[in-house]
Design an enzyme around this catalytic site. Structure first.
Site, PDB file in Angstrom:
ATOM      1  N   ARG A 123       0.837  -1.207   0.000  1.00  0.00           N
ATOM      2  CA  ARG A 123       0.000   0.000   0.000  1.00  0.00           C
ATOM      3  C   ARG A 123       0.865   1.246   0.000  1.00  0.00           C
ATOM      4  NH1 ARG A 123      -0.940   4.795   2.553  1.00  0.00           N
ATOM      5  NH2 ARG A 123      -0.671   3.795   4.587  1.00  0.00           N
ATOM      6  N   ASP A 124       1.503   1.537   1.125  1.00  0.00           N
ATOM      7  CA  ASP A 124       2.313   2.754   1.216  1.00  0.00           C
ATOM      8  C   ASP A 124       3.569   2.635   0.354  1.00  0.00           C
ATOM      9  OD1 ASP A 124       2.646   5.301   2.062  1.00  0.00           O
ATOM     10  OD2 ASP A 124       3.061   4.838   4.141  1.00  0.00           O
ATOM     11  N   TYR A 133      -6.277   5.486  11.338  1.00  0.00           N
ATOM     12  CA  TYR A 133      -5.070   6.294  11.126  1.00  0.00           C
ATOM     13  C   TYR A 133      -5.340   7.737  11.546  1.00  0.00           C
ATOM     14  CZ  TYR A 133      -1.987   3.382   8.125  1.00  0.00           C
ATOM     15  OH  TYR A 133      -1.118   2.454   7.640  1.00  0.00           O
ATOM     16  N   GLU A 174      -3.808  10.789  10.354  1.00  0.00           N
ATOM     17  CA  GLU A 174      -2.888  11.384   9.378  1.00  0.00           C
ATOM     18  C   GLU A 174      -2.298  12.696   9.914  1.00  0.00           C
ATOM     19  OE1 GLU A 174      -2.802  12.518   4.604  1.00  0.00           O
ATOM     20  OE2 GLU A 174      -4.709  12.551   5.696  1.00  0.00           O
ATOM     21  N   THR A 211       3.566  11.339   9.166  1.00  0.00           N
ATOM     22  CA  THR A 211       3.215  11.383   7.738  1.00  0.00           C
ATOM     23  C   THR A 211       4.274  12.081   6.897  1.00  0.00           C
ATOM     24  OG1 THR A 211       0.887  11.403   8.364  1.00  0.00           O
ATOM     25  CG2 THR A 211       1.415  12.101   6.118  1.00  0.00           C
ATOM     26  N   HIS A 246       3.945   4.605  12.675  1.00  0.00           N
ATOM     27  CA  HIS A 246       4.176   4.528  11.229  1.00  0.00           C
ATOM     28  C   HIS A 246       5.197   5.606  10.861  1.00  0.00           C
ATOM     29  CE1 HIS A 246       2.426   4.040   6.987  1.00  0.00           C
ATOM     30  NE2 HIS A 246       3.118   5.161   6.871  1.00  0.00           N
ATOM     31  N   HIS A 283       8.092   7.631   8.618  1.00  0.00           N
ATOM     32  CA  HIS A 283       8.653   7.966   7.297  1.00  0.00           C
ATOM     33  C   HIS A 283      10.104   8.417   7.480  1.00  0.00           C
ATOM     34  CE1 HIS A 283       5.396   7.736   4.209  1.00  0.00           C
ATOM     35  NE2 HIS A 283       4.681   7.575   5.321  1.00  0.00           N
TER      36      HIS A 283
END
Length: 497
Positions: A6-7, A134, A136, A169, A197, A199
Site C-alpha cells: 500500500r504505502d 489512522y 494522518e 506522515t 508509522h 517515514h
C-alpha cells in the site's frame, strides 16, 4: 505490519501487477512471517480491486484473512462496500490527526469530524469489518495542536476500534520527539493498542522506530527496502535487526533469514533499486574491500559486528580491487579452493590492482580468469607488442581498424576493413605480416567466457585456438571489453610464433 503493497507502492514510478501483489503478500505472510499486511487503498482503480480480491481469496483459503488490511476513507458506505466486494475484513480508516489538516483540507470542526468517523466505525462493525484508525499528520498534530490530538484520542478510545495508527506522515520527527510523544500517549491510554508509522525524510526512520518501541508502542508499520512516498518509510530489514539486537524485552515474528530473499524479489517486481550500501540488504554491506579489514578478519574476526551475514541468508565477501591487498585475495582463493605460491600471488595481486584502477571491483568469479591470464602471460616472452589501435563501428559502413605494432623494435602501422571490429583488426595485422613475409596462423576456434552473474562490467575471457605449421595451440586474453580481450589473446599468439 508490512505496508509495502500500500504505502510502499506509492513510491514514484512503482506499480505492482495483481499477480505480483499476490506473490509478495504470500511471501510476507508465509515465509517472512510478518503479523499483518496492508495491501491497498480502497477505490483506487479496477486493477487494485482485482489485486485485493486475489489476495483475499488466497488469504481466506489459507487462514490469513484477518491479517490482510486495506486503507479506507471517511466516505460513508463507499469504502466499506468496496471492501466487502473485494473480500477484505480489516479496514484502516484514514482520518485527520492534526488541526491544520482538518481545518484546511476538510474545512470541518473537530466535532463534525468525530461524528463522521464514529458513523463509519459503527457501520463497519455492523457489517463485520474490523476497524483501525489512522491519524494522518499525527506528528505535526502533537507539535502544533496537542489539545486536538488528545480530544480525538479521548473520543477514539471509547469507540469499537482495535488499533490506533499514529503516522509521522511527513517524516519530520526527531528520535527524542518520537519517544516523548508516544510515551505520553501510551501512559495516558494504557488499554489502547497504538501502532507507529515512520517515514524517512530526514533518514531517521529506523532511529524513530527504536525510540517508539522504547516508549512502549505496541506495533510498527514498515516496508520492504524502505519503499514509500518521497524518501520512503522505515525499512523492515533495518528495524527488525535493530530491535533484535538492541531491545532485549521485545521479539518479533519476522524470520531474519528470509529478509534478503524477499527484498530482492520486491526489487525485481518494483524496479525500485536497492542502494548497494543499504543496511542488511544492500549488495555491498557484507563485503570487505580494504585489505586491512580482511587481514583483521583472519586475526580473531577484528572487523565483525553482530550483523553477521548468515543471519540474513547471506555470506561475507572480500572485494577484489586496488585497495584489497593480499589478505582479501587469499580469502577469495581459500573460498575457491585455490592455492598459489607467494610469487604467483604477488603477480595476481598486482594484476588485480591494475584492473581495480579501471573497474570499481573485481569479483570472486573473475579470479580464476585472472589467475589463468597472469600465469599464461608469464610464460610468454614479449617480442611483439601492439602499441596502439583504433576500432570503428558505424551504421551503414564496414567496421575498420587502424593499428600500430612494435615488432622487435621496428614499428609498423596499417589500416583495414572487415566484417566486424576484430576481423578488421586481423586484416590490418595480416598486412603488417605480409610485409615481413610471415604467414599468420589460421584461427580455428573463438570462445568467449564471462564469469557468472551477468554484470555488465564483468571481465571477459577470450580463448582463441590457432593452427600453425600443422600444430594447434590456444591463447587467452582478459579484459572488460570483449574485442580488447581478443586482441590481447592475439598478441600472445604473435609472440608464441
Amino acid at each position: 505490519m508490512d505496508t509495502t503493497l500500500r504505502d510502499g507502492e506509492q513510491s514514484s514510478g512503482v506499480s505492482f501487477s495483481a499477480s505480483e501483489k499476490l506473490t509478495i503478500a504470500q511471501l510476507l505472510l508465509t515465509e517472512l512471517k510478518v503479523d499483518r499486511i496492508e495491501v491497498a487503498s480502497a477505490r483506487v482503480s479496477e486493477g487494485e480491486f482485482q489485486a485485493v480480491k486475489k489476495i483475499t481469496e488466497w488469504a481466506a483459503a489459507n487462514g490469513f484473512i484477518d491479517k490482510v488490511e486495506v486503507l479506507t476513507f471517511v466516505d460513508g458506505e463507499v469504502s466499506i462496500n468496496w471492501m466487502l466486494e473485494a473480500g477484505a475484513k480489516v479496514m484502516n480508516l484514514l482520518t485527520k490527526g492534526s488541526l491544520n489538516h482538518l481545518t484546511h483540507q476538510l474545512k470541518k470542526t473537530p466535532q463534525q469530524h468525530f461524528d463522521e468517523v464514529g458513523a463509519v466505525v459503527a457501520l463497519a462493525n455492523k457489517k463485520g469489518i474490523e476497524c483501525n484508525v489512522y491519524l494522518e499528520d499525527w506528528s505535526n498534530g502533537m507539535r502544533h495542536s496537542k489539545d486536538y490530538v488528545f480530544a480525538y484520542l479521548d473520543f477514539l478510545s471509547a469507540q469499537p476500534v482495535k488499533r490506533i495508527l499514529l503516522p509521522d506522515t511527513l517524516g519530520v520527527l526527531t528520535p527524542s520527539e518520537t519517544y516523548e510523544y508516544l510515551h505520553e500517549i501510551v501512559n495516558r491510554y494504557p488499554a489502547v493498542h497504538f501502532d507507529f508509522h515512520a517515514h524517512n525524510d530526514y533518514d531517521l526512520g529506523t532511529a524513530n522506530v527504536l525510540e517508539a518501541v522504547k516508549a512502549g508502542v505496541h506495533g510498527l508499520h514498515l516496508t520492504v527496502n524502505g519503499m514509500g512516498e518521497r524518501a520512503g518509510n522505515a525499512p523492515l530489514a533495518s528495524a527488525v535487526a535493530v530491535l533484535n539486537d538492541y531491545v532485549k524485552d521485545v521479539r518479533t515474528s519476522v524470520v531474519e533469514e528470509e529478509l534478503y530473499k524477499v527484498s530482492k524479489l520486491v526489487e525485481n517486481f518494483s524496479g525500485f533499486r536497492i542502494p548497494v550500501n543499504k543496511p542488511v540488504v544492500g549488495e555491498n554491506v557484507f563485503t570487505q574491500t580494504a585489505g586491512i579489514h580482511a587481514d583483521g578478519d583472519k586475526k580473531n574476526n577484528l572487523y565483525y559486528n553482530d550483523l553477521l551475514p548468515e543471519r540474513f541468508g547471506r555470506k561475507r565477501k572480500y572485494a577484489l580491487g586496488k585497495t584489497s591487498g593480499k589478505a582479501n585475495i587469499e580469502n577469495n582463493l581459500q573460498q575457491l579452493g585455490i592455492q598459489l605460491s607467494d610469487e604467483d600471488l604477488k603477480k595476481v595481486t598486482q594484476r588485480i590492482i591494475e584492473l581495480g584502477d579501471r573497474k570499481e571491483t573485481v569479483t570472486q568469479a573473475d579470479l580464476p580468469y585472472i589467475i589463468s591470464d597472469v600465469l599464461d602471460s608469464n610464460s610468454i616472452d614479449e617480442k611483439v607488442k601492439i602499441e596502439n589501435y583504433a576500432l570503428t563501428h558505424s551504421q551503414g559502413l564496414r567496421p575498420s581498424a587502424t593499428l600500430k605494432i612494435n615488432f622487435e623494435g621496428e614499428f609498423f602501422e596499417e589500416h583495414a576493413q572487415g566484417d566486424g571490429q576484430y576481423d578488421a583488426f586481423m586484416n590490418a595485422l595480416k598486412r603488417v605480416y605480409i610485409r615481413k613475409n610471415i604467414v599468420l596462423p589460421f584461427l580455428t576456434d573463438y570462445e568467449v567466457h564471462i564469469p557468472p552473474g551477468g554484470k555488465t562490467d564483468a571481465l571477459c575471457e577470450t580463448i582463441i585456438t590457432w593452427m600453425h605449421n600443422g600444430k594447434e595451440f590456444k591463447t587467452r586474453g582478459l579484459d572488460s571489453d570483449q574485442t580488447v580481450s581478443a586482441i590481447k589473446a592475439t598478441q600472445k599468439m604473435l609472440n608464441i610464433i
